[in-house]
Design a protein around this motif. Structure first.
Motif, PDB file in Angstrom:
ATOM      1  N   ASP A 113       0.807  -1.231   0.000  1.00 37.57           N
ATOM      2  CA  ASP A 113       0.000   0.000   0.000  1.00 37.57           C
ATOM      3  C   ASP A 113       0.835   1.274   0.000  1.00 37.57           C
ATOM      4  N   ILE A 114       2.152   1.174  -0.237  1.00 40.20           N
ATOM      5  CA  ILE A 114       2.991   2.388  -0.335  1.00 40.20           C
ATOM      6  C   ILE A 114       3.731   2.337  -1.671  1.00 40.20           C
ATOM      7  N   THR A 115       3.314   3.198  -2.607  1.00 31.99           N
ATOM      8  CA  THR A 115       3.952   3.225  -3.921  1.00 31.99           C
ATOM      9  C   THR A 115       5.155   4.162  -3.908  1.00 31.99           C
ATOM     10  N   VAL A 116       5.964   4.021  -4.940  1.00 29.72           N
ATOM     11  CA  VAL A 116       7.101   4.926  -5.117  1.00 29.72           C
ATOM     12  C   VAL A 116       6.624   6.366  -5.195  1.00 29.72           C
ATOM     13  N   CYS A 117       5.527   6.566  -5.935  1.00 23.37           N
ATOM     14  CA  CYS A 117       4.976   7.916  -6.085  1.00 23.37           C
ATOM     15  C   CYS A 117       4.605   8.501  -4.728  1.00 23.37           C
ATOM     16  N   GLN A 118       3.890   7.743  -3.899  1.00 22.28           N
ATOM     17  CA  GLN A 118       3.471   8.221  -2.579  1.00 22.28           C
ATOM     18  C   GLN A 118       4.686   8.568  -1.718  1.00 22.28           C
ATOM     19  N   TYR A 119       5.692   7.697  -1.751  1.00 20.34           N
ATOM     20  CA  TYR A 119       6.862   7.887  -0.901  1.00 20.34           C
ATOM     21  C   TYR A 119       7.664   9.131  -1.298  1.00 20.34           C
ATOM     22  N   VAL A 120       8.018   9.236  -2.598  1.00 19.70           N
ATOM     23  CA  VAL A 120       8.932  10.324  -2.992  1.00 19.70           C
ATOM     24  C   VAL A 120       8.243  11.678  -2.970  1.00 19.70           C
ATOM     25  N   LEU A 121       6.944  11.723  -3.335  1.00 17.72           N
ATOM     26  CA  LEU A 121       6.257  13.012  -3.298  1.00 17.72           C
ATOM     27  C   LEU A 121       6.119  13.506  -1.867  1.00 17.72           C
ATOM     28  N   GLY A 122       5.949  12.586  -0.926  1.00 14.54           N
ATOM     29  CA  GLY A 122       5.832  12.985   0.476  1.00 14.54           C
ATOM     30  C   GLY A 122       7.115  13.520   1.066  1.00 14.54           C
ATOM     31  N   GLU A 123       8.240  13.225   0.391  1.00 14.30           N
ATOM     32  CA  GLU A 123       9.536  13.641   0.920  1.00 14.30           C
ATOM     33  C   GLU A 123      10.049  14.953   0.343  1.00 14.30           C
ATOM     34  N   ILE A 124       9.351  15.521  -0.648  1.00 19.72           N
ATOM     35  CA  ILE A 124       9.888  16.745  -1.283  1.00 19.72           C
ATOM     36  C   ILE A 124       8.888  17.887  -1.230  1.00 19.72           C
ATOM     37  N   ASP A 125       8.073  17.925  -0.211  1.00 15.90           N
ATOM     38  CA  ASP A 125       7.166  19.070  -0.040  1.00 15.90           C
ATOM     39  C   ASP A 125       7.979  20.357   0.005  1.00 15.90           C
ATOM     40  N   GLY A 126       7.495  21.375  -0.691  1.00 20.28           N
ATOM     41  CA  GLY A 126       8.175  22.665  -0.677  1.00 20.28           C
ATOM     42  C   GLY A 126       9.259  22.800  -1.728  1.00 20.28           C
ATOM     43  N   ILE A 127       9.561  21.749  -2.452  1.00 18.66           N
ATOM     44  CA  ILE A 127      10.591  21.816  -3.503  1.00 18.66           C
ATOM     45  C   ILE A 127       9.895  21.889  -4.852  1.00 18.66           C
ATOM     46  N   ASP A 128      10.214  22.934  -5.622  1.00 20.93           N
ATOM     47  CA  ASP A 128       9.722  23.065  -6.996  1.00 20.93           C
ATOM     48  C   ASP A 128      10.907  22.995  -7.953  1.00 20.93           C
ATOM     49  N   PHE A 129      10.651  22.467  -9.133  1.00 24.82           N
ATOM     50  CA  PHE A 129      11.732  22.269 -10.101  1.00 24.82           C
ATOM     51  C   PHE A 129      11.925  23.501 -10.963  1.00 24.82           C
ATOM     52  N   GLN A 130      13.157  23.678 -11.428  1.00 23.86           N
ATOM     53  CA  GLN A 130      13.478  24.821 -12.286  1.00 23.86           C
ATOM     54  C   GLN A 130      13.214  24.516 -13.756  1.00 23.86           C
ATOM     55  N   ASP A 131      13.585  23.299 -14.198  1.00 21.04           N
ATOM     56  CA  ASP A 131      13.397  22.957 -15.602  1.00 21.04           C
ATOM     57  C   ASP A 131      11.894  22.892 -15.907  1.00 21.04           C
ATOM     58  N   PRO A 132      11.422  23.597 -16.947  1.00 20.50           N
ATOM     59  CA  PRO A 132       9.972  23.665 -17.199  1.00 20.50           C
ATOM     60  C   PRO A 132       9.335  22.313 -17.508  1.00 20.50           C
ATOM     61  N   VAL A 133      10.036  21.442 -18.250  1.00 16.63           N
ATOM     62  CA  VAL A 133       9.464  20.131 -18.595  1.00 16.63           C
ATOM     63  C   VAL A 133       9.348  19.264 -17.349  1.00 16.63           C
ATOM     64  N   PHE A 134      10.407  19.227 -16.546  1.00 12.36           N
ATOM     65  CA  PHE A 134      10.383  18.402 -15.327  1.00 12.36           C
ATOM     66  C   PHE A 134       9.394  18.964 -14.311  1.00 12.36           C
ATOM     67  N   ARG A 135       9.275  20.295 -14.279  1.00 10.88           N
ATOM     68  CA  ARG A 135       8.294  20.921 -13.371  1.00 10.88           C
ATOM     69  C   ARG A 135       6.871  20.529 -13.796  1.00 10.88           C
ATOM     70  N   HIS A 136       6.632  20.506 -15.112  1.00  8.97           N
ATOM     71  CA  HIS A 136       5.318  20.106 -15.623  1.00  8.97           C
ATOM     72  C   HIS A 136       5.015  18.653 -15.258  1.00  8.97           C
ATOM     73  N   LEU A 137       6.000  17.769 -15.411  1.00  2.52           N
ATOM     74  CA  LEU A 137       5.803  16.356 -15.077  1.00  2.52           C
ATOM     75  C   LEU A 137       5.539  16.170 -13.585  1.00  2.52           C
ATOM     76  N   LEU A 138       6.297  16.886 -12.751  1.00  7.01           N
ATOM     77  CA  LEU A 138       6.097  16.800 -11.306  1.00  7.01           C
ATOM     78  C   LEU A 138       4.692  17.275 -10.930  1.00  7.01           C
ATOM     79  N   THR A 139       4.238  18.349 -11.577  1.00  9.91           N
ATOM     80  CA  THR A 139       2.897  18.863 -11.319  1.00  9.91           C
ATOM     81  C   THR A 139       1.827  17.843 -11.711  1.00  9.91           C
TER      82      THR A 139
END
Length: 662
Positions: free
Chosen positions: A516-542
């Motif tokens: 019941d703990i996916t990679v997505c759940q784990y890594v997103l929970g660990e980077i609160d407050g961090i936004d990406f600079q690269d526009p493509v990677f920022r779009h994917l993260l969003t």
């Protein structure tokens, strides 16, 4: 009309990337994947990768990537709709269409319209051959006299054009085709100042449709069979389509569509000159044959053969003068790294007449006995003319050496220098030295044409003609590599860590680290407050954040089918590995090497830590810049305290990662 979505889905499900790509290039099994030399750029070492499990292709040389539909679009230069129609025909899928608006109809790709009218013309000519008295009396009689069976005529879709001014164009206009598209396809010649549309290009001739690799008709060759009834004796024996949007004669080989599978299976290609040479050899069971259609052999044609085999034998008639003229152009074949041989036929014979005279088995036996490698053949021909004249002999040596140095492979060059030395009774080392001089001269000229680059060889092979005489210092090579590295786009460390993080989400986001703990759940929970600079990677993260907020984890296939080409290409690049671990490690040596999917928990933890470390280092840089512009002592102290806090976090992360920092 537009293909409806259900039909598109059926086509995508049916299309097998290995089968589709295999129709155009010769694929070799390599582990779980397949590899080949890329059909989209010139290369000697295979860097083109096909992944059957993901149904994608990727070239590590030029960056081309996509699925089966994208491959057909790129290889044939056609639009999305026409690529779907090609695959539907290949897999016998009935196309269901939807009505489009007038505006959408106007935007129909012109290339697709050309393919449609050319296919219409092909069918028209085939019908004229069989369904008219003139076609049967003249065209069909001619083909039967040459021994072409009904099966062969159908295979090459041979036809006949009536000896009237506008039989084709009248029929096409009646079916709704425009004068403009007929003219652009090379089927209609416009008559200036005339009230009529014009007249047909092909009249009173047997028709040889010319197909591209995918089997689409792109042009026609036509042969006249009877005297001009209007009394004009200047009609050419053969008439070909003009260059069009879909037909460039320097890129095309007659018979390549019918021959490609046989070429791949036999790992050999025979090259002849005319249409009837190709058809007669097919009739005799020799199907790995194509024709240059009377044009001088071009680099594009050679590379087209090279997609399917590196081995080519050129079949010439007995005209020695013609052979000598053709020899000058064959250096191109050597330059492309193909293994080229030559076969001559008795005087007065060409492949067509000879195979009909002696039969298939005797023809094959003649090829086996008469085949000579190109270098030895060229040397013999030139030596016959030179006789004992020392000046002519010197010219022969220069010309033959010039051919040998065109061969990219140093070992092959060495073998040919040794053979030429024995044939011409000259010192082998002298030939090698002359070859090295030519290579250095050629290299210097190429470098002079590339502004901003130093005259440094790209590797030891480039200036070594097959033996001693030239060595390159390691420091020169290192300098050249360093210079090349500076020409690549430079990215900061943060971008690389952003890419590594997003790659993990795209490839493994839905995988479970624990129940019941996916990679997505784990890594997103660990980077609160961090936004990406690269526009493509920022779009994917969003995308991941927004969908995860709705309890949706986006799968990898979502990004493989994404409407943005950049995201599709990134995903394919992440999925495709240039090198694969041999099965021998586990099967033979019983050495277990963990894959990335086996250690996702560790990979995810390290990626998060590295991303945070680099993110903090960027914050530290900002602190130092603010410290420089601080006005008061209190501001400076506050900024430096913030800096030291980040510094402590960075050092703790480095220690956890095992990094050594100053």
């Amino acid at each position: 009309m537009r293909i409806n979505p259900d039909t598109i889905d059926r086509i995508k499900q049916a299309a097998d990337i290995v089968e589709v790509v295999g129709d155009f290039v010769s694929l070799k099994k390599k582990g779980a994947n397949y590899s080949a030399c890329c059909p989209f750029h010139n290369e000697k070492t295979p860097s083109f990768n096909v992944n059957p499990s993901r149904q994608i292709f990727k070239c590590f040389g030029c960056g081309a990537a996509g699925d089966a539909i994208k491959f057909v679009m790129d290889i044939d230069g056609i639009g999305y709709g026409e690529a779907l129609r090609y695959l539907a025909a290949k897999y016998n899928i009935e196309i269901e269409e939807e009505q489009v608006t007038d505006e959408e109809a106007l935007r129909q790709n012109e290339r697709e319209s050309l393919y449609i009218i050319l296919n219409f013309a092909k069918n028209f000519y085939v019908n004229q051959l069989h369904d008219t008295e003139e076609g049967q009396a003249i065209g069909l009689s001619y083909f039967r006299e040459r021994g072409f069976s009904q099966e062969t005529r159908q295979k090459f879709e041979l036809g006949y054009s009536l000896d009237t001014w506008d039989a084709l164009s009248r029929e096409a206009l009646a079916k709704g085709f425009s004068v403009d598209i007929l003219e652009k396809a090379g089927l209609l010649i416009h008559r200036e100042g005339s009230q009529t549309a014009g007249y047909d290009r092909f009249r009173g001739r047997v028709i040889f449709p010319i197909h591209n690799v995918a089997g689409k008709v792109i042009a026609f060759g036509a042969r006249i069979l009877k005297a001009d009834k209007h009394g004009r004796g200047n009609q050419p024996k053969y008439l070909n389509s003009p260059e069009t949007e879909v037909y460039h004669k320097s890129d095309v080989l007659y018979g390549i569509y019918q021959a490609k599978n046989a070429i791949r299976q036999k790992e050999h290609c025979y090259l002849v000159e005319g249409y009837t040479d190709v058809i007669s050899l097919h009739q005799a069971g020799i199907e790995n044959v194509v024709a240059s259609s009377g044009t001088s052999l071009t680099v594009e044609q050679i590379r087209l053969i090279g997609r399917f085999t590196p081995n080519i034998t050129i079949l010439y008639d007995g005209d020695v003068a013609g052979v000598k003229a053709a020899l000058r152009g064959l250096d191109l074949v050597l330059e492309e790294g193909l293994n080229v041989s030559v076969v001559l036929f008795p005087d007065g014979d060409d492949p067509d007449s000879f195979v009909r005279k002696v039969g298939a088995e005797a023809f094959k036996e003649h090829i086996r006995k008469a085949s000579r490698d190109f270098i030895s053949f060229k040397t013999e021909i030139l030596l016959q003319d030179a006789g004992n004249d020392p000046f002519k002999l010197a010219a022969v040596i220069s010309e033959v050496v010039n051919s040998v140095v065109k061969i990219p492979d140093a070992i092959k060059r060495q073998v040919f220098f040794h053979r030429i030395s024995e044939m011409m009774k000259v010192d082998e080392q002298m030939l090698i030295s002359e070859g090295n001089k030519l290579l250095r001269k050629t290299h210097t000229q190429k470098q002079a044409e590339k502004p901003g680059r130093s005259n440094i060889p790209e590797g030891p092979d480039e200036l070594d003609a097959g033996g001693p005489g030239y060595e390159m210092e390691e420091r020169a090579l290192a300098g050249d590599l360093a210079q090349r590295d500076t020409q690549k786009p430079q990215h900061n460390k943060l971008r690389y860590q952003e890419e590594a993080f997003v790659r993990l989400l795209v490839l493994f986001g839905s995988r479970e680290l624990e129940p019941d703990i996916t990679v997505c759940q784990y890594v997103l929970g660990e980077i609160d407050g961090i936004d990406f600079q690269d526009p493509v990677f920022r779009h994917l993260l969003t995308l991941f954040r927004e969908n995860y907020a709705r309890s949706i984890v986006l799968p990898t296939d979502y990004f493989l089918q994404h409407r943005e080409p950049e995201i599709r290409d990134l995903t394919i690049g992440w999925l495709t590995t240039k090198y694969e671990l041999s099965d021998q490690w586990s099967e033979k040596y019983e050495i277990y090497v963990p894959q990335e999917a086996d250690v996702l928990d560790k990979t995810a933890f390290v990626n998060i830590l590295r991303l945070k470390k680099v993110f903090i280092e960027e914050k530290m840089k900002e602190c130092l810049q603010r410290a420089v512009h601080a006005v008061t002592e209190e501001e400076q102290v506050a900024v430096m305290n913030e800096f030291m806090f980040y510094k402590g976090v960075s050092m703790a992360a480095a220690k956890e990662l095992g990094s050594v920092i100053g």
